[in-house]
Write a protein that holds these residues in place. Structure first.
Motif, PDB file in Angstrom:
ATOM      1  N   ILE A 277      36.638  34.827  -3.441  1.00  0.00           N
ATOM      2  CA  ILE A 277      35.168  34.392  -3.408  1.00  0.00           C
ATOM      3  C   ILE A 277      34.891  33.073  -3.438  1.00  0.00           C
ATOM      4  CG2 ILE A 277      34.921  34.270  -6.159  1.00  0.00           C
ATOM      5  CD1 ILE A 277      32.254  36.163  -5.318  1.00  0.00           C
ATOM      6  N   THR A 278      35.849  32.125  -3.740  1.00  0.00           N
ATOM      7  CA  THR A 278      35.826  30.660  -3.699  1.00  0.00           C
ATOM      8  C   THR A 278      35.900  30.174  -2.403  1.00  0.00           C
ATOM      9  OG1 THR A 278      36.732  30.310  -6.149  1.00  0.00           O
ATOM     10  CG2 THR A 278      36.891  28.672  -4.587  1.00  0.00           C
ATOM     11  N   LEU A 279      37.000  30.883  -1.613  1.00  0.00           N
ATOM     12  CA  LEU A 279      36.957  30.345  -0.155  1.00  0.00           C
ATOM     13  C   LEU A 279      35.747  30.828   0.362  1.00  0.00           C
ATOM     14  CD1 LEU A 279      40.554  31.643   0.525  1.00  0.00           C
ATOM     15  CD2 LEU A 279      39.810  29.322   0.918  1.00  0.00           C
ATOM     16  N   ASP A 280      35.189  31.994   0.342  1.00  0.00           N
ATOM     17  CA  ASP A 280      34.093  32.350   0.843  1.00  0.00           C
ATOM     18  C   ASP A 280      33.005  31.274   0.697  1.00  0.00           C
ATOM     19  OD1 ASP A 280      32.471  34.398   2.397  1.00  0.00           O
ATOM     20  OD2 ASP A 280      31.435  34.422   0.479  1.00  0.00           O
ATOM     21  N   ALA A 281      32.910  30.771  -0.620  1.00  0.00           N
ATOM     22  CA  ALA A 281      31.831  30.029  -1.169  1.00  0.00           C
ATOM     23  C   ALA A 281      31.904  28.533  -0.227  1.00  0.00           C
ATOM     24  CB  ALA A 281      31.665  29.715  -2.350  1.00  0.00           C
ATOM     25  N   LEU A 282      33.213  28.131  -0.181  1.00  0.00           N
ATOM     26  CA  LEU A 282      33.680  26.897   0.571  1.00  0.00           C
ATOM     27  C   LEU A 282      33.280  26.847   1.981  1.00  0.00           C
ATOM     28  CD1 LEU A 282      36.923  25.942  -1.143  1.00  0.00           C
ATOM     29  CD2 LEU A 282      34.404  24.802  -1.620  1.00  0.00           C
ATOM     30  N   ALA A 283      33.584  28.182   2.763  1.00  0.00           N
ATOM     31  CA  ALA A 283      33.427  28.183   4.116  1.00  0.00           C
ATOM     32  C   ALA A 283      32.047  28.352   4.304  1.00  0.00           C
ATOM     33  CB  ALA A 283      34.067  29.498   4.461  1.00  0.00           C
ATOM     34  N   ASN A 284      31.179  28.774   3.385  1.00  0.00           N
ATOM     35  CA  ASN A 284      29.696  29.080   3.642  1.00  0.00           C
ATOM     36  C   ASN A 284      29.349  29.540   4.893  1.00  0.00           C
ATOM     37  OD1 ASN A 284      27.095  28.648   2.784  1.00  0.00           O
ATOM     38  ND2 ASN A 284      26.923  26.728   3.168  1.00  0.00           N
ATOM     39  N   ILE A 285      29.404  30.972   5.184  1.00  0.00           N
ATOM     40  CA  ILE A 285      29.248  31.465   6.585  1.00  0.00           C
ATOM     41  C   ILE A 285      27.723  31.787   6.500  1.00  0.00           C
ATOM     42  CG2 ILE A 285      29.760  33.533   7.919  1.00  0.00           C
ATOM     43  CD1 ILE A 285      32.325  31.582   7.734  1.00  0.00           C
TER      44      ILE A 285
ATOM     45  N   ARG B 282      24.954  31.532  -7.286  1.00  0.00           N
ATOM     46  CA  ARG B 282      24.117  32.980  -7.793  1.00  0.00           C
ATOM     47  C   ARG B 282      24.775  34.068  -7.088  1.00  0.00           C
ATOM     48  NH1 ARG B 282      19.800  29.531  -7.379  1.00  0.00           N
ATOM     49  NH2 ARG B 282      19.015  30.361  -5.340  1.00  0.00           N
ATOM     50  N   ARG B 283      25.329  34.077  -5.678  1.00  0.00           N
ATOM     51  CA  ARG B 283      25.970  35.173  -5.189  1.00  0.00           C
ATOM     52  C   ARG B 283      27.067  35.577  -5.704  1.00  0.00           C
ATOM     53  NH1 ARG B 283      28.374  35.746   0.348  1.00  0.00           N
ATOM     54  NH2 ARG B 283      28.659  33.463   0.311  1.00  0.00           N
ATOM     55  N   ALA B 284      27.897  34.511  -6.160  1.00  0.00           N
ATOM     56  CA  ALA B 284      29.187  34.962  -6.883  1.00  0.00           C
ATOM     57  C   ALA B 284      28.893  35.375  -8.196  1.00  0.00           C
ATOM     58  CB  ALA B 284      29.916  33.534  -6.759  1.00  0.00           C
TER      59      ALA B 284
END
Length: 137
Positions: free
Chosen positions: A101-109, A119-121
């Motif tokens: 989830i950290t990678l997803d937040a950093l990637a910010n697709i 908030r989503r996390a």
């Protein structure tokens, strides 16, 4: 297996097993990303075993390992590329789901603000507030 939906197109999970692939497919996922290095802890299934099971189930599989809390730009870029090019829903996993989830937040697709990503996390059960400065980069 514990799938935690983060968005309509993305979920995270703690470590999955080869026998979970049918459930992953039935839940509508088309791509799996492993964010664990092989041999991180005793008893962890080999990435090759998970990849073989995923591909046998018709899933795309990508190994983008992260260790030591480091999220180098090339790893974030590789993660973003898989997410952007995926044909359908993506499931990413690691030991607890936090690295994924950290990678997803950093990637910010989804092109969200820092607060929206935090908030989503949080809704998914993960606290990324400590990464606020890093997410603002």
């Amino acid at each position: 297996m514990k799938l935690v939906s983060v968005s309509e197109a993305f979920a995270v999970s703690p470590q999955i097993q080869a026998e979970d692939m049918r459930e992953v497919t039935n839940a509508g996922y088309r791509t799996v990303i492993c964010n664990r290095p092989d041999g991180e802890e005793p008893g962890q299934p080999a990435v090759a075993l998970i990849q073989e099971a995923a591909e046998a189930a018709g899933l795309g599989f990508h190994h983008i390992p992260v260790s030591g809390g480091a999220f180098p730009p090339d790893v974030v870029e590789a993660f973003a590329k898989v997410r952007e090019q995926a044909d359908g829903k993506v499931l990413a996993y690691c030991r607890t789901g936090t690295r994924s989830i950290t990678l997803d937040a950093l990637a910010n697709i989804e092109n969200e603000t820092v607060d929206e990503r935090i908030r989503r996390a949080e809704r998914a059960g993960y606290d990324l507030s400590g990464l606020r400065d890093r997410l603002g980069e």
